[in-house]
Scaffold this active site. Structure first.
Site, PDB file in Angstrom:
ATOM      1  N   SER A 166       2.432 -10.508  -6.865  1.00 39.28           N
ATOM      2  CA  SER A 166       1.185 -10.039  -6.273  1.00 39.28           C
ATOM      3  C   SER A 166       0.072 -10.070  -7.307  1.00 39.28           C
ATOM      4  O   SER A 166       0.317 -10.012  -8.514  1.00 39.28           O
ATOM      5  CB  SER A 166       1.356  -8.600  -5.767  1.00 39.28           C
ATOM      6  OG  SER A 166       0.123  -8.017  -5.405  1.00 39.28           O
ATOM      7  N   TYR A 192       3.739  -0.102  -9.292  1.00 43.39           N
ATOM      8  CA  TYR A 192       3.732  -1.366  -8.552  1.00 43.39           C
ATOM      9  C   TYR A 192       3.328  -2.508  -9.471  1.00 43.39           C
ATOM     10  O   TYR A 192       3.967  -3.568  -9.482  1.00 43.39           O
ATOM     11  CB  TYR A 192       2.770  -1.266  -7.369  1.00 43.39           C
ATOM     12  CG  TYR A 192       2.723  -2.520  -6.513  1.00 43.39           C
ATOM     13  CD1 TYR A 192       3.794  -2.858  -5.694  1.00 43.39           C
ATOM     14  CD2 TYR A 192       1.608  -3.354  -6.520  1.00 43.39           C
ATOM     15  CE1 TYR A 192       3.762  -4.001  -4.897  1.00 43.39           C
ATOM     16  CE2 TYR A 192       1.565  -4.499  -5.732  1.00 43.39           C
ATOM     17  CZ  TYR A 192       2.641  -4.814  -4.928  1.00 43.39           C
ATOM     18  OH  TYR A 192       2.606  -5.949  -4.148  1.00 43.39           O
TER      19      TYR A 192
END
Length: 340
Positions: A166, A192
Protein backbone atom coordinates in the site's frame (compact mmCIF):
# COMPACT_ATOMS: atom_id res chain seq x y z
CA UNK A 1 17.51 -10.99 -20.38
CA UNK A 2 18.42 -8.81 -17.38
CA UNK A 3 18.03 -10.57 -14.05
CA UNK A 4 19.23 -7.70 -11.86
CA UNK A 5 17.40 -7.54 -8.53
CA UNK A 6 15.76 -4.42 -7.11
CA UNK A 7 18.10 -3.84 -4.19
CA UNK A 8 17.88 -0.19 -3.17
CA UNK A 9 15.26 0.45 -5.80
CA UNK A 10 17.52 0.32 -8.86
CA UNK A 11 14.65 -1.02 -10.98
CA UNK A 12 12.01 1.45 -9.81
CA UNK A 13 11.48 3.01 -13.22
CA UNK A 14 8.04 3.08 -14.92
CA UNK A 15 8.18 1.05 -18.14
CA UNK A 16 5.74 2.62 -19.25
CA UNK A 17 3.31 -0.30 -19.42
CA UNK A 18 0.56 1.43 -21.37
CA UNK A 19 -1.89 0.99 -18.48
CA UNK A 20 -3.15 3.61 -16.04
CA UNK A 21 -5.10 4.20 -12.84
CA UNK A 22 -8.35 3.48 -14.70
CA UNK A 23 -7.18 0.15 -16.15
CA UNK A 24 -9.13 -2.87 -14.92
CA UNK A 25 -8.46 -6.55 -14.41
CA UNK A 26 -10.12 -7.16 -17.77
CA UNK A 27 -7.59 -4.89 -19.45
CA UNK A 28 -4.47 -6.44 -17.92
CA UNK A 29 -5.57 -10.09 -18.24
CA UNK A 30 -6.49 -9.70 -21.91
CA UNK A 31 -4.62 -12.22 -24.04
CA UNK A 32 -3.28 -14.14 -21.03
CA UNK A 33 -3.90 -17.90 -20.88
CA UNK A 34 -3.57 -19.50 -17.46
CA UNK A 35 -4.93 -22.92 -18.42
CA UNK A 36 -3.10 -25.58 -16.42
CA UNK A 37 -1.83 -23.02 -13.91
CA UNK A 38 -2.54 -23.09 -10.19
CA UNK A 39 -2.90 -19.96 -8.05
CA UNK A 40 -3.49 -19.13 -4.40
CA UNK A 41 -5.06 -15.83 -3.37
CA UNK A 42 -5.29 -15.08 0.35
CA UNK A 43 -8.34 -13.00 1.17
CA UNK A 44 -9.65 -14.03 -2.23
CA UNK A 45 -13.29 -13.86 -1.23
CA UNK A 46 -13.81 -10.12 -0.79
CA UNK A 47 -12.81 -6.82 -2.34
CA UNK A 48 -9.83 -6.80 -4.67
CA UNK A 49 -8.95 -10.36 -3.68
CA UNK A 50 -12.26 -11.60 -5.07
CA UNK A 51 -11.72 -9.66 -8.30
CA UNK A 52 -8.23 -11.14 -8.57
CA UNK A 53 -9.68 -14.65 -8.28
CA UNK A 54 -12.28 -13.88 -10.94
CA UNK A 55 -9.59 -12.67 -13.34
CA UNK A 56 -7.44 -15.76 -12.85
CA UNK A 57 -10.40 -18.12 -13.30
CA UNK A 58 -11.49 -16.27 -16.43
CA UNK A 59 -8.00 -16.85 -17.85
CA UNK A 60 -8.25 -20.58 -17.13
CA UNK A 61 -6.46 -21.02 -13.78
CA UNK A 62 -7.35 -23.29 -10.89
CA UNK A 63 -7.51 -21.05 -7.80
CA UNK A 64 -7.21 -21.99 -4.14
CA UNK A 65 -8.65 -19.51 -1.63
CA UNK A 66 -7.55 -19.94 1.99
CA UNK A 67 -10.22 -18.41 4.21
CA UNK A 68 -10.70 -17.63 7.86
CA UNK A 69 -14.47 -17.37 7.32
CA UNK A 70 -15.45 -20.40 5.25
CA UNK A 71 -19.16 -19.52 5.15
CA UNK A 72 -18.50 -15.99 3.88
CA UNK A 73 -16.02 -17.30 1.32
CA UNK A 74 -18.49 -19.91 0.05
CA UNK A 75 -21.22 -17.30 -0.32
CA UNK A 76 -19.04 -14.73 -2.11
CA UNK A 77 -17.44 -17.28 -4.43
CA UNK A 78 -20.65 -19.12 -5.25
CA UNK A 79 -21.02 -19.76 -8.97
CA UNK A 80 -17.34 -19.22 -9.77
CA UNK A 81 -15.81 -22.36 -11.26
CA UNK A 82 -12.37 -23.83 -10.59
CA UNK A 83 -12.16 -22.40 -7.06
CA UNK A 84 -11.35 -24.44 -3.96
CA UNK A 85 -11.84 -22.99 -0.46
CA UNK A 86 -9.79 -24.24 2.48
CA UNK A 87 -9.54 -22.98 6.06
CA UNK A 88 -6.58 -20.83 7.10
CA UNK A 89 -6.15 -17.96 9.56
CA UNK A 90 -3.03 -15.81 9.18
CA UNK A 91 -3.14 -15.10 12.93
CA UNK A 92 -2.96 -18.83 13.69
CA UNK A 93 0.45 -20.21 12.60
CA UNK A 94 -0.65 -23.83 12.94
CA UNK A 95 -3.43 -23.30 10.42
CA UNK A 96 -0.94 -21.94 7.90
CA UNK A 97 1.16 -25.09 8.18
CA UNK A 98 -1.90 -27.34 7.84
CA UNK A 99 -3.11 -25.46 4.76
CA UNK A 100 0.30 -25.49 3.08
CA UNK A 101 0.91 -29.17 3.80
CA UNK A 102 -2.47 -30.11 2.36
CA UNK A 103 -1.71 -28.08 -0.76
CA UNK A 104 1.70 -29.72 -1.23
CA UNK A 105 0.17 -33.17 -0.91
CA UNK A 106 -2.27 -32.42 -3.73
CA UNK A 107 -0.30 -30.12 -6.04
CA UNK A 108 3.26 -30.39 -7.32
CA UNK A 109 3.52 -26.79 -8.53
CA UNK A 110 2.22 -23.36 -7.57
CA UNK A 111 2.45 -20.79 -10.35
CA UNK A 112 0.96 -17.71 -8.67
CA UNK A 113 0.78 -16.79 -4.99
CA UNK A 114 -1.01 -13.53 -4.22
CA UNK A 115 -0.58 -12.55 -0.57
CA UNK A 116 -3.58 -10.24 -0.61
CA UNK A 117 -5.29 -10.55 2.77
CA UNK A 118 -4.78 -7.69 5.16
CA UNK A 119 -6.15 -5.65 8.04
CA UNK A 120 -6.04 -1.93 8.80
CA UNK A 121 -7.35 0.60 11.33
CA UNK A 122 -7.47 -1.98 14.10
CA UNK A 123 -7.03 -1.31 17.83
CA UNK A 124 -4.02 -2.85 19.53
CA UNK A 125 -4.45 -6.60 19.33
CA UNK A 126 -1.91 -9.39 19.64
CA UNK A 127 -1.77 -12.99 18.54
CA UNK A 128 -0.98 -15.68 21.06
CA UNK A 129 2.73 -15.10 20.49
CA UNK A 130 2.34 -11.48 21.55
CA UNK A 131 2.84 -10.10 18.05
CA UNK A 132 0.94 -6.99 16.96
CA UNK A 133 -1.96 -8.06 14.76
CA UNK A 134 -1.24 -5.97 11.64
CA UNK A 135 2.34 -7.21 11.51
CA UNK A 136 1.22 -10.78 12.21
CA UNK A 137 -1.49 -10.76 9.56
CA UNK A 138 -0.09 -8.56 6.83
CA UNK A 139 3.50 -9.80 6.88
CA UNK A 140 4.47 -12.62 9.24
CA UNK A 141 1.60 -14.92 8.25
CA UNK A 142 2.37 -14.42 4.57
CA UNK A 143 6.10 -14.92 5.15
CA UNK A 144 5.34 -18.27 6.80
CA UNK A 145 2.88 -19.26 4.08
CA UNK A 146 5.34 -18.44 1.30
CA UNK A 147 8.10 -20.36 3.06
CA UNK A 148 5.92 -23.45 3.46
CA UNK A 149 4.83 -23.31 -0.18
CA UNK A 150 8.37 -22.79 -1.50
CA UNK A 151 8.79 -26.34 -2.90
CA UNK A 152 5.70 -25.87 -5.11
CA UNK A 153 6.75 -22.37 -6.16
CA UNK A 154 10.17 -23.66 -7.17
CA UNK A 155 8.68 -26.62 -9.06
CA UNK A 156 6.59 -24.37 -11.30
CA UNK A 157 9.69 -23.05 -13.11
CA UNK A 158 8.28 -19.58 -13.45
CA UNK A 159 6.29 -18.68 -10.35
CA UNK A 160 5.37 -15.21 -9.18
CA UNK A 161 4.70 -14.10 -5.61
CA UNK A 162 2.66 -10.92 -5.33
CA UNK A 163 2.54 -9.12 -1.98
CA UNK A 164 -0.28 -6.59 -1.81
CA UNK A 165 1.23 -3.59 -0.05
CA UNK A 166 0.00 0.00 0.00
CA UNK A 167 0.92 3.66 -0.27
CA UNK A 168 0.48 3.30 3.49
CA UNK A 169 4.10 2.08 3.62
CA UNK A 170 4.88 5.80 3.58
CA UNK A 171 3.33 6.13 7.04
CA UNK A 172 6.31 4.43 8.68
CA UNK A 173 9.56 2.59 8.05
CA UNK A 174 9.93 -0.79 9.71
CA UNK A 175 10.88 -0.55 13.39
CA UNK A 176 13.46 -3.25 14.05
CA UNK A 177 13.88 -2.22 17.70
CA UNK A 178 10.22 -2.46 18.70
CA UNK A 179 8.19 -4.11 15.92
CA UNK A 180 5.37 -5.09 18.29
CA UNK A 181 4.86 -1.83 20.20
CA UNK A 182 6.14 -3.23 23.47
CA UNK A 183 7.98 -0.11 24.60
CA UNK A 184 6.39 2.52 22.36
CA UNK A 185 2.80 3.78 22.29
CA UNK A 186 0.58 2.09 19.75
CA UNK A 187 -0.74 4.07 16.84
CA UNK A 188 -2.78 2.05 14.37
CA UNK A 189 -1.58 3.74 11.16
CA UNK A 190 2.03 3.42 12.32
CA UNK A 191 1.43 -0.30 12.72
CA UNK A 192 -0.15 -0.49 9.31
CA UNK A 193 2.69 1.45 7.73
CA UNK A 194 5.30 -0.82 9.28
CA UNK A 195 3.51 -3.93 8.00
CA UNK A 196 3.25 -2.53 4.47
CA UNK A 197 6.92 -1.54 4.48
CA UNK A 198 7.56 -5.14 5.50
CA UNK A 199 5.62 -6.34 2.44
CA UNK A 200 7.92 -4.30 0.19
CA UNK A 201 11.12 -5.42 1.90
CA UNK A 202 10.01 -9.05 1.80
CA UNK A 203 9.42 -8.76 -1.95
CA UNK A 204 12.91 -7.32 -2.51
CA UNK A 205 14.67 -10.08 -0.58
CA UNK A 206 12.47 -12.95 -1.81
CA UNK A 207 13.08 -11.90 -5.39
CA UNK A 208 16.81 -11.60 -4.81
CA UNK A 209 16.95 -15.13 -3.39
CA UNK A 210 14.31 -16.70 -5.61
CA UNK A 211 15.25 -15.47 -9.08
CA UNK A 212 17.88 -18.21 -9.40
CA UNK A 213 14.96 -20.67 -9.29
CA UNK A 214 12.80 -18.56 -11.62
CA UNK A 215 10.58 -17.35 -8.77
CA UNK A 216 10.01 -13.61 -8.93
CA UNK A 217 8.34 -11.39 -6.31
CA UNK A 218 6.50 -8.09 -6.45
CA UNK A 219 4.73 -5.65 -4.12
CA UNK A 220 2.14 -3.09 -5.04
CA UNK A 221 -0.23 -0.30 -4.12
CA UNK A 222 -3.73 -1.13 -5.39
CA UNK A 223 -4.87 2.47 -5.06
CA UNK A 224 -7.61 3.99 -2.93
CA UNK A 225 -10.41 1.54 -3.63
CA UNK A 226 -14.12 1.70 -2.91
CA UNK A 227 -15.84 -1.54 -1.95
CA UNK A 228 -13.21 -3.42 0.07
CA UNK A 229 -13.32 -4.93 3.58
CA UNK A 230 -10.12 -3.23 4.69
CA UNK A 231 -11.85 -0.83 7.08
CA UNK A 232 -14.36 -3.37 8.37
CA UNK A 233 -13.32 -3.11 12.02
CA UNK A 234 -12.81 0.65 12.13
CA UNK A 235 -15.51 2.73 13.87
CA UNK A 236 -17.61 4.89 11.57
CA UNK A 237 -16.68 7.91 13.68
CA UNK A 238 -13.11 7.56 12.39
CA UNK A 239 -14.22 7.89 8.76
CA UNK A 240 -16.53 10.75 9.67
CA UNK A 241 -13.63 12.54 11.34
CA UNK A 242 -11.58 11.96 8.21
CA UNK A 243 -14.36 13.61 6.21
CA UNK A 244 -15.05 10.65 3.94
CA UNK A 245 -18.51 9.78 5.29
CA UNK A 246 -21.58 11.84 6.18
CA UNK A 247 -23.46 11.86 9.49
CA UNK A 248 -25.51 8.85 8.34
CA UNK A 249 -22.41 6.80 7.62
CA UNK A 250 -22.64 7.05 3.86
CA UNK A 251 -19.59 7.60 1.68
CA UNK A 252 -19.73 11.13 0.31
CA UNK A 253 -20.29 11.23 -3.49
CA UNK A 254 -17.38 13.61 -4.04
CA UNK A 255 -15.09 11.16 -2.22
CA UNK A 256 -16.43 8.12 -4.10
CA UNK A 257 -15.75 9.87 -7.40
CA UNK A 258 -12.01 9.89 -6.61
CA UNK A 259 -11.77 6.21 -5.70
CA UNK A 260 -11.08 3.19 -7.85
CA UNK A 261 -13.67 0.46 -8.19
CA UNK A 262 -12.63 -3.07 -7.26
CA UNK A 263 -11.85 -4.08 -10.84
CA UNK A 264 -9.46 -1.13 -11.11
CA UNK A 265 -8.10 -1.81 -7.62
CA UNK A 266 -7.25 -5.42 -8.45
CA UNK A 267 -5.66 -4.58 -11.79
CA UNK A 268 -2.14 -4.09 -10.44
CA UNK A 269 -2.22 -7.37 -8.48
CA UNK A 270 -3.22 -9.22 -11.63
CA UNK A 271 -0.71 -7.35 -13.78
CA UNK A 272 2.12 -8.24 -11.40
CA UNK A 273 1.02 -11.88 -11.43
CA UNK A 274 0.73 -12.42 -15.18
CA UNK A 275 2.18 -9.63 -17.30
CA UNK A 276 4.95 -10.61 -19.74
CA UNK A 277 6.15 -7.00 -19.43
CA UNK A 278 7.68 -8.03 -16.09
CA UNK A 279 9.62 -11.00 -17.45
CA UNK A 280 13.15 -10.71 -16.15
CA UNK A 281 12.17 -7.97 -13.68
CA UNK A 282 11.43 -8.62 -10.01
CA UNK A 283 11.42 -7.18 -6.53
CA UNK A 284 9.74 -4.00 -7.72
CA UNK A 285 6.93 -2.03 -6.08
CA UNK A 286 4.16 -1.29 -8.56
CA UNK A 287 1.12 0.96 -8.90
CA UNK A 288 -1.49 1.59 -11.59
CA UNK A 289 -0.34 -1.55 -13.45
CA UNK A 290 3.20 -0.26 -13.89
CA UNK A 291 6.43 -0.01 -11.91
CA UNK A 292 6.33 2.91 -9.47
CA UNK A 293 9.04 5.58 -9.30
CA UNK A 294 11.23 6.09 -6.25
CA UNK A 295 9.90 8.83 -3.99
CA UNK A 296 13.00 10.85 -3.14
CA UNK A 297 10.97 13.71 -1.70
CA UNK A 298 10.22 15.00 -5.17
CA UNK A 299 6.60 13.78 -5.24
CA UNK A 300 3.96 16.05 -3.71
CA UNK A 301 1.27 14.08 -1.91
CA UNK A 302 -2.21 15.19 -0.95
CA UNK A 303 -4.06 12.70 1.25
CA UNK A 304 -7.37 14.04 -0.07
CA UNK A 305 -6.33 13.33 -3.66
CA UNK A 306 -5.71 9.59 -4.21
CA UNK A 307 -4.11 10.29 -7.59
CA UNK A 308 -1.16 11.90 -5.79
CA UNK A 309 -0.56 8.88 -3.55
CA UNK A 310 2.23 7.31 -5.56
CA UNK A 311 5.89 6.40 -5.43
CA UNK A 312 7.89 4.12 -3.16
CA UNK A 313 10.08 5.23 -0.29
CA UNK A 314 13.76 4.17 -0.49
CA UNK A 315 13.66 2.69 3.03
CA UNK A 316 11.11 0.11 1.89
CA UNK A 317 13.29 -1.23 -0.94
CA UNK A 318 16.58 -0.95 0.96
CA UNK A 319 18.73 -4.06 0.50
CA UNK A 320 20.15 -4.06 4.03
CA UNK A 321 16.70 -3.62 5.59
CA UNK A 322 15.30 -6.38 3.38
CA UNK A 323 17.93 -8.89 4.48
CA UNK A 324 17.54 -7.84 8.12
CA UNK A 325 13.77 -8.28 7.98
CA UNK A 326 14.14 -11.77 6.47
CA UNK A 327 16.27 -12.86 9.42
CA UNK A 328 13.91 -11.27 11.93
CA UNK A 329 10.89 -12.87 10.25
CA UNK A 330 12.51 -16.29 10.54
CA UNK A 331 13.15 -15.67 14.22
CA UNK A 332 9.64 -14.39 14.94
CA UNK A 333 7.83 -17.18 13.07
CA UNK A 334 10.24 -19.95 13.98
CA UNK A 335 10.33 -20.84 10.28
CA UNK A 336 13.63 -21.47 8.52
CA UNK A 337 13.03 -20.18 5.00
CA UNK A 338 15.86 -21.77 3.03
CA UNK A 339 15.66 -20.83 -0.64
CA UNK A 340 17.45 -23.72 -2.30
Amino acid sequence: MDFTDNSNGVLQNPLPSGFSSTSTTHDVIKGINLTGKTAIVTGGYAGIGLETVKAFVKAGAQVMVPARDIAKAAKNLEGISNVIIEYMDLMVPESIDVFAQAFLEKYNALHILVNNAGIMWVPLQRDKRGYESQLATNHLGHFQLTARLWPALKNSNGARVVNVSSFGHQFAPFDFKDPNFITTDYETLQGYGRSKTANNLFSVELDKRGKEFNVRAYSLHPGAVNGTDLGRVAPMTLFQQMGTHDEKGNLKPEVAAKLKNVEQGAATSVWCAVSPQLNGIGGVYCENADIAPLDLGNIEHNMEEPSTQNGVKPYSVNAENAKKLWVLSEEMTGVSFKVC
